[in-house]
Design a protein around this motif. Structure first.
Motif, PDB file in Angstrom:
ATOM      1  N   THR A   1      -8.278  22.832  50.404  1.00  0.00           N
ATOM      2  CA  THR A   1      -9.276  21.909  50.941  1.00  0.00           C
ATOM      3  C   THR A   1     -10.031  22.548  52.092  1.00  0.00           C
ATOM      4  O   THR A   1      -9.438  23.204  52.943  1.00  0.00           O
ATOM      5  CB  THR A   1      -8.602  20.606  51.432  1.00  0.00           C
ATOM      6  OG1 THR A   1      -7.823  20.088  50.356  1.00  0.00           O
ATOM      7  CG2 THR A   1      -9.623  19.569  51.839  1.00  0.00           C
TER       8      THR A   1
ATOM      9  N   THR B   1      -5.253  26.226  53.816  1.00  0.00           N
ATOM     10  CA  THR B   1      -4.149  26.053  52.866  1.00  0.00           C
ATOM     11  C   THR B   1      -4.551  26.493  51.458  1.00  0.00           C
ATOM     12  O   THR B   1      -3.793  26.320  50.520  1.00  0.00           O
ATOM     13  CB  THR B   1      -3.682  24.578  52.807  1.00  0.00           C
ATOM     14  OG1 THR B   1      -4.808  23.767  52.424  1.00  0.00           O
ATOM     15  CG2 THR B   1      -3.149  24.112  54.131  1.00  0.00           C
TER      16      THR B   1
ATOM     17  N   ASN C   1      -7.092  16.064  59.497  1.00  0.00           N
ATOM     18  CA  ASN C   1      -6.047  16.036  60.519  1.00  0.00           C
ATOM     19  C   ASN C   1      -4.888  16.963  60.140  1.00  0.00           C
ATOM     20  O   ASN C   1      -4.391  17.730  60.966  1.00  0.00           O
ATOM     21  CB  ASN C   1      -5.547  14.597  60.689  1.00  0.00           C
ATOM     22  CG  ASN C   1      -4.579  14.476  61.834  1.00  0.00           C
ATOM     23  OD1 ASN C   1      -4.844  14.945  62.927  1.00  0.00           O
ATOM     24  ND2 ASN C   1      -3.438  13.872  61.586  1.00  0.00           N
ATOM     25  N   LEU C   2      -4.505  16.893  58.879  1.00  0.00           N
ATOM     26  CA  LEU C   2      -3.419  17.742  58.380  1.00  0.00           C
ATOM     27  C   LEU C   2      -3.788  19.222  58.488  1.00  0.00           C
ATOM     28  O   LEU C   2      -2.991  20.044  58.935  1.00  0.00           O
ATOM     29  CB  LEU C   2      -3.124  17.388  56.924  1.00  0.00           C
ATOM     30  CG  LEU C   2      -1.872  17.986  56.298  1.00  0.00           C
ATOM     31  CD1 LEU C   2      -0.640  17.185  56.707  1.00  0.00           C
ATOM     32  CD2 LEU C   2      -1.974  17.988  54.788  1.00  0.00           C
ATOM     33  N   LEU C   3      -5.008  19.548  58.081  1.00  0.00           N
ATOM     34  CA  LEU C   3      -5.446  20.950  58.082  1.00  0.00           C
ATOM     35  C   LEU C   3      -5.543  21.507  59.498  1.00  0.00           C
ATOM     36  O   LEU C   3      -5.182  22.657  59.750  1.00  0.00           O
ATOM     37  CB  LEU C   3      -6.806  21.082  57.375  1.00  0.00           C
ATOM     38  CG  LEU C   3      -6.815  20.805  55.878  1.00  0.00           C
ATOM     39  CD1 LEU C   3      -8.245  20.797  55.353  1.00  0.00           C
ATOM     40  CD2 LEU C   3      -5.994  21.830  55.130  1.00  0.00           C
TER      41      LEU C   3
ATOM     42  N   GLU D   1      -4.193  20.075  62.469  1.00  0.00           N
ATOM     43  CA  GLU D   1      -2.980  19.924  63.292  1.00  0.00           C
ATOM     44  C   GLU D   1      -1.916  20.971  62.974  1.00  0.00           C
ATOM     45  O   GLU D   1      -1.203  21.436  63.856  1.00  0.00           O
ATOM     46  CB  GLU D   1      -2.406  18.516  63.072  1.00  0.00           C
ATOM     47  CG  GLU D   1      -1.273  18.168  64.001  1.00  0.00           C
ATOM     48  CD  GLU D   1      -0.748  16.754  63.800  1.00  0.00           C
ATOM     49  OE1 GLU D   1       0.419  16.529  64.075  1.00  0.00           O
ATOM     50  OE2 GLU D   1      -1.529  15.877  63.337  1.00  0.00           O
ATOM     51  N   TYR D   2      -1.791  21.331  61.703  1.00  0.00           N
ATOM     52  CA  TYR D   2      -0.696  22.225  61.299  1.00  0.00           C
ATOM     53  C   TYR D   2      -1.144  23.667  61.071  1.00  0.00           C
ATOM     54  O   TYR D   2      -0.354  24.483  60.604  1.00  0.00           O
ATOM     55  CB  TYR D   2      -0.023  21.690  60.026  1.00  0.00           C
ATOM     56  CG  TYR D   2       0.710  20.389  60.251  1.00  0.00           C
ATOM     57  CD1 TYR D   2       2.036  20.381  60.653  1.00  0.00           C
ATOM     58  CD2 TYR D   2       0.058  19.170  60.087  1.00  0.00           C
ATOM     59  CE1 TYR D   2       2.711  19.191  60.874  1.00  0.00           C
ATOM     60  CE2 TYR D   2       0.720  17.965  60.305  1.00  0.00           C
ATOM     61  CZ  TYR D   2       2.035  17.986  60.701  1.00  0.00           C
ATOM     62  OH  TYR D   2       2.695  16.805  60.923  1.00  0.00           O
TER      63      TYR D   2
ATOM     64  N   LYS E   1       5.337  26.893  55.997  1.00  0.00           N
ATOM     65  CA  LYS E   1       6.498  26.362  55.282  1.00  0.00           C
ATOM     66  C   LYS E   1       7.469  25.658  56.210  1.00  0.00           C
ATOM     67  O   LYS E   1       7.990  24.586  55.868  1.00  0.00           O
ATOM     68  CB  LYS E   1       7.201  27.503  54.529  1.00  0.00           C
ATOM     69  CG  LYS E   1       8.218  26.997  53.529  1.00  0.00           C
ATOM     70  CD  LYS E   1       8.861  28.126  52.761  1.00  0.00           C
ATOM     71  CE  LYS E   1      10.000  27.590  51.916  1.00  0.00           C
ATOM     72  NZ  LYS E   1      10.748  28.669  51.256  1.00  0.00           N
ATOM     73  N   ILE E   2       7.721  26.240  57.384  1.00  0.00           N
ATOM     74  CA  ILE E   2       8.688  25.591  58.285  1.00  0.00           C
ATOM     75  C   ILE E   2       8.128  24.277  58.845  1.00  0.00           C
ATOM     76  O   ILE E   2       8.872  23.424  59.291  1.00  0.00           O
ATOM     77  CB  ILE E   2       9.145  26.502  59.444  1.00  0.00           C
ATOM     78  CG1 ILE E   2       7.967  26.992  60.277  1.00  0.00           C
ATOM     79  CG2 ILE E   2       9.971  27.650  58.952  1.00  0.00           C
ATOM     80  CD1 ILE E   2       8.398  27.741  61.541  1.00  0.00           C
ATOM     81  N   GLN E   3       6.801  24.119  58.778  1.00  0.00           N
ATOM     82  CA  GLN E   3       6.212  22.847  59.212  1.00  0.00           C
ATOM     83  C   GLN E   3       6.181  21.816  58.078  1.00  0.00           C
ATOM     84  O   GLN E   3       5.842  20.660  58.291  1.00  0.00           O
ATOM     85  CB  GLN E   3       4.781  23.067  59.715  1.00  0.00           C
ATOM     86  CG  GLN E   3       4.715  23.885  60.975  1.00  0.00           C
ATOM     87  CD  GLN E   3       3.302  23.977  61.494  1.00  0.00           C
ATOM     88  OE1 GLN E   3       2.925  23.269  62.410  1.00  0.00           O
ATOM     89  NE2 GLN E   3       2.496  24.818  60.879  1.00  0.00           N
ATOM     90  N   GLY E   4       6.502  22.271  56.865  1.00  0.00           N
ATOM     91  CA  GLY E   4       6.550  21.337  55.738  1.00  0.00           C
ATOM     92  C   GLY E   4       5.356  21.424  54.808  1.00  0.00           C
ATOM     93  O   GLY E   4       5.080  20.482  54.068  1.00  0.00           O
ATOM     94  N   ILE E   5       4.651  22.559  54.838  1.00  0.00           N
ATOM     95  CA  ILE E   5       3.483  22.719  53.958  1.00  0.00           C
ATOM     96  C   ILE E   5       3.628  24.012  53.168  1.00  0.00           C
ATOM     97  O   ILE E   5       3.853  25.072  53.755  1.00  0.00           O
ATOM     98  CB  ILE E   5       2.168  22.770  54.773  1.00  0.00           C
ATOM     99  CG1 ILE E   5       1.960  21.465  55.523  1.00  0.00           C
ATOM    100  CG2 ILE E   5       0.969  23.068  53.875  1.00  0.00           C
ATOM    101  CD1 ILE E   5       0.772  21.495  56.480  1.00  0.00           C
TER     102      ILE E   5
ATOM    103  N   ILE F   1      -7.371  11.984  57.118  1.00  0.00           N
ATOM    104  CA  ILE F   1      -5.981  12.446  57.001  1.00  0.00           C
ATOM    105  C   ILE F   1      -5.930  13.885  56.477  1.00  0.00           C
ATOM    106  O   ILE F   1      -5.060  14.667  56.885  1.00  0.00           O
ATOM    107  CB  ILE F   1      -5.125  11.489  56.135  1.00  0.00           C
ATOM    108  CG1 ILE F   1      -3.645  11.671  56.485  1.00  0.00           C
ATOM    109  CG2 ILE F   1      -5.340  11.677  54.652  1.00  0.00           C
ATOM    110  CD1 ILE F   1      -2.795  10.479  56.339  1.00  0.00           C
ATOM    111  N   GLN F   2      -6.871  14.248  55.625  1.00  0.00           N
ATOM    112  CA  GLN F   2      -6.910  15.638  55.142  1.00  0.00           C
ATOM    113  C   GLN F   2      -7.280  16.595  56.277  1.00  0.00           C
ATOM    114  O   GLN F   2      -6.641  17.620  56.479  1.00  0.00           O
ATOM    115  CB  GLN F   2      -7.921  15.782  53.998  1.00  0.00           C
ATOM    116  CG  GLN F   2      -7.413  15.220  52.678  1.00  0.00           C
ATOM    117  CD  GLN F   2      -8.341  15.498  51.524  1.00  0.00           C
ATOM    118  OE1 GLN F   2      -9.549  15.623  51.692  1.00  0.00           O
ATOM    119  NE2 GLN F   2      -7.795  15.569  50.322  1.00  0.00           N
TER     120      GLN F   2
END
Lengths: 156, 94
Positions: free
Chosen positions: A151, A148, A24-26, A28-29, A82-86, A21-22
């Motif tokens: 990580t 980010t 994937n987040l890094l 994908e976004y 930020k606009i993606q929620g991070i 999940i970490q």
């Protein structure tokens, strides 16, 4: 919890879930590669301009333009996240990220110093080229590996 | 030897902490999309973490729309790190 310890397989599954999940987040976004390339090249231009500047020649302008482009592209990088929620972390909290940032800061400081010193004092005219290229590559690597600021992107 | 944290051990809460550990703050909607759960399920999981002081949730307006930003507290980061260390020690000890 001590009497209800998960098995080795369950523990592995849980760690895999954390890793997946970490990562994937890094991935994908993450912002587009072209933006990270612009950030890296403009960052390198600052080093190159600084190394080549003599009084107020055109390379001083290159340094200023590089700094402006780097600032604007960094702001866009932050905004796209930020606009993606991070919200990315400016000052890292994990020891691994702190170490990477500390080494990078020392390395960039050294590159800035040698970019100018080697050319003006030892007459190595290619020093700014090498230092700027190194700064660009290291910055690009940091943006890919530590997008980010916390990580590290890694293969499983 | 680090011990497993019963609050973080639940699969969704572990994944929430894992995601929050990557950044300064994450939007509620992003967490919901990544976990593929309903608002109520995510709120319930976040409430459990918030009650343990592991996370902080702040509501801010963005372009006129309210957004909830969630972040891991220092205590939550420590608990998550310890939990991951405990999981690793289980794997290494077996």
């Amino acid at each position: 919890m001590k009497n209800d310890l998960p098995s080795q397989t369950e523990a592995e599954d849980a760690l895999n879930a954390v890793h997946n999940i970490q990562q994937n987040l890094l991935i994908e976004y993450s912002p587009p590669v072209w933006l990270r390339l612009i950030m890296s090249l403009s960052y390198g231009a600052i080093f190159f301009g600084y190394g080549m500047t003599e009084h107020e020649n055109n390379w001083a302008l290159a340094m200023i333009v590089g700094a402006i482009i780097f600032t604007l592209s960094t702001a866009l990088y932050y905004y796209l996240y930020k606009i993606q929620g991070i919200k990315i972390r400016i000052i890292p909290r994990s020891i691994k990220a702190e170490k990477i940032n500390a080494y990078a800061a020392i390395g960039f400081a050294a590159l800035g110093f040698f970019s100018r010193f080697l050319r003006t004092d030892i007459s190595l005219d290619w020093a700014p080229h090498i230092c700027a290229a190194t700064a660009s590559i290291v910055m690009f690597w940091l943006l890919i590996m530590l997008p980010t600021g916390e990580t590290v992107v890694e293969e499983k | 030897m680090p011990e497993l944290d019963p609050i973080i051990h639940a699969p969704n809460r572990l994944r929430i902490c894992a995601m929050l550990a990557t950044s300064a703050e994450l939007d509620f909607r992003l967490l919901k999309a990544q976990l593929d759960v309903s608002d109520s399920v995510l709120s319930k999981q976040l409430k459990a973490l918030e009650d343990a002081n592991y996370i902080e949730a702040k509501k801010r307006s963005y372009n006129g729309r309210p957004r909830t930003w969630v972040s891991l507290t220092d205590l939550g980061q420590l608990a998550f790190n310890n939990h991951v260390a405990a999981l690793k020690s289980i794997i290494n000890n077996d």
